[in-house]
Design an enzyme around this catalytic site. Sequence first.
Site, mmCIF file in Angstrom:
data_model
loop_
_atom_site.group_PDB
_atom_site.id
_atom_site.type_symbol
_atom_site.label_atom_id
_atom_site.label_comp_id
_atom_site.label_asym_id
_atom_site.label_seq_id
_atom_site.Cartn_x
_atom_site.Cartn_y
_atom_site.Cartn_z
ATOM 1 N N CYS A 32 -25.637 7.095 3.051
ATOM 2 C CA CYS A 32 -25.154 7.094 2.468
ATOM 3 C C CYS A 32 -25.902 7.003 0.792
ATOM 4 O O CYS A 32 -27.145 6.408 0.889
ATOM 5 C CB CYS A 32 -24.351 5.547 2.284
ATOM 6 S SG CYS A 32 -23.530 4.512 1.023
ATOM 7 N N CYS B 261 -25.146 3.945 7.096
ATOM 8 C CA CYS B 261 -26.059 3.433 5.392
ATOM 9 C C CYS B 261 -27.217 4.204 5.441
ATOM 10 O O CYS B 261 -26.954 4.651 4.179
ATOM 11 C CB CYS B 261 -26.969 2.488 5.861
ATOM 12 S SG CYS B 261 -25.182 0.586 5.988
ATOM 13 N N LYS C 295 0.716 -1.285 -0.104
ATOM 14 C CA LYS C 295 -0.457 0.180 0.059
ATOM 15 C C LYS C 295 0.950 1.724 0.204
ATOM 16 O O LYS C 295 1.106 2.331 -0.665
ATOM 17 C CB LYS C 295 -1.071 -0.442 1.260
ATOM 18 C CG LYS C 295 -1.407 1.370 1.371
ATOM 19 C CD LYS C 295 -2.514 1.564 2.834
ATOM 20 C CE LYS C 295 -1.503 1.941 3.512
ATOM 21 N NZ LYS C 295 -2.023 2.152 4.903
#
Length: 255
Positions: free
Chosen positions: A243, A240, A163
């Site tokens: 979102c 959520c 990464k």
Amino acid sequence: MCSPRDSGLSMAAVRMMTRSRSRGLGAAPRRGGEETAPLQRREAAAEGKKNPSLAKHQRKTQKLKVAYEAPGHEKGESHKALEALGWEPQDWRQQLENIRTMRSGKDAPVDWLGVEHCHDPSAPPKSKVKYIKQTSAILQQRYGGDIPASVAELVALPGVGPKMAHLAMAVAWGTVSGIAVDTHVHRIANRLRWTRTMTTSPEKTRAALEEWLPRELWGEINGLLVGFGQQTCLPVRPRCGACLNRSLCPAAQSP
């Protein structure tokens, strides 16, 4: 002298005798082509004795196979491989655009928290600080204070994984060598089903994403998803309800 009738009978007898001799020499009547193939083989063998190179060519021709025609099961595998190359997640473009909208404020920790905070005396000691000190010494000794210009050399430094190597290549050298995947990118990619199957590590997620995601988006994905994971798609109890992808996210639809 012979009469015309006797002369005709004599000529007929000659023709019959000629046919009889021809049959005796192997020219028997052919029924349905039964004797054609053996005759051709005998003729080819005789020709081969006269011309050995011709016979050799004929043997090679009989053994010739078409190399690019794979067996049935291999054809099926090739077809599946082609299908895999064309795979992409459902609704991923709309999902990506929604994440861009949610991240337009650039106000997540990833947007302002950097390495300058490593010197904070109030911060608890971490192995990252140790790695930074070790790596700094190596860079000074081996690279004249600069950093390596390849992923292989970067991951050889203490505490540097794929990464950080891909991030360093993008930031320091302006080269997109791969997608930088951390725990946030790994988690969100699996929740959105951006991988063909569920992956078990960031490196597997990176490989899965690079199979289908257009290369021009590789450099954007890390910062975009890390901030999204810090603010909205949290590891535990994701938000959520706030979102924009709540109706497009498979994880949000599951009970």
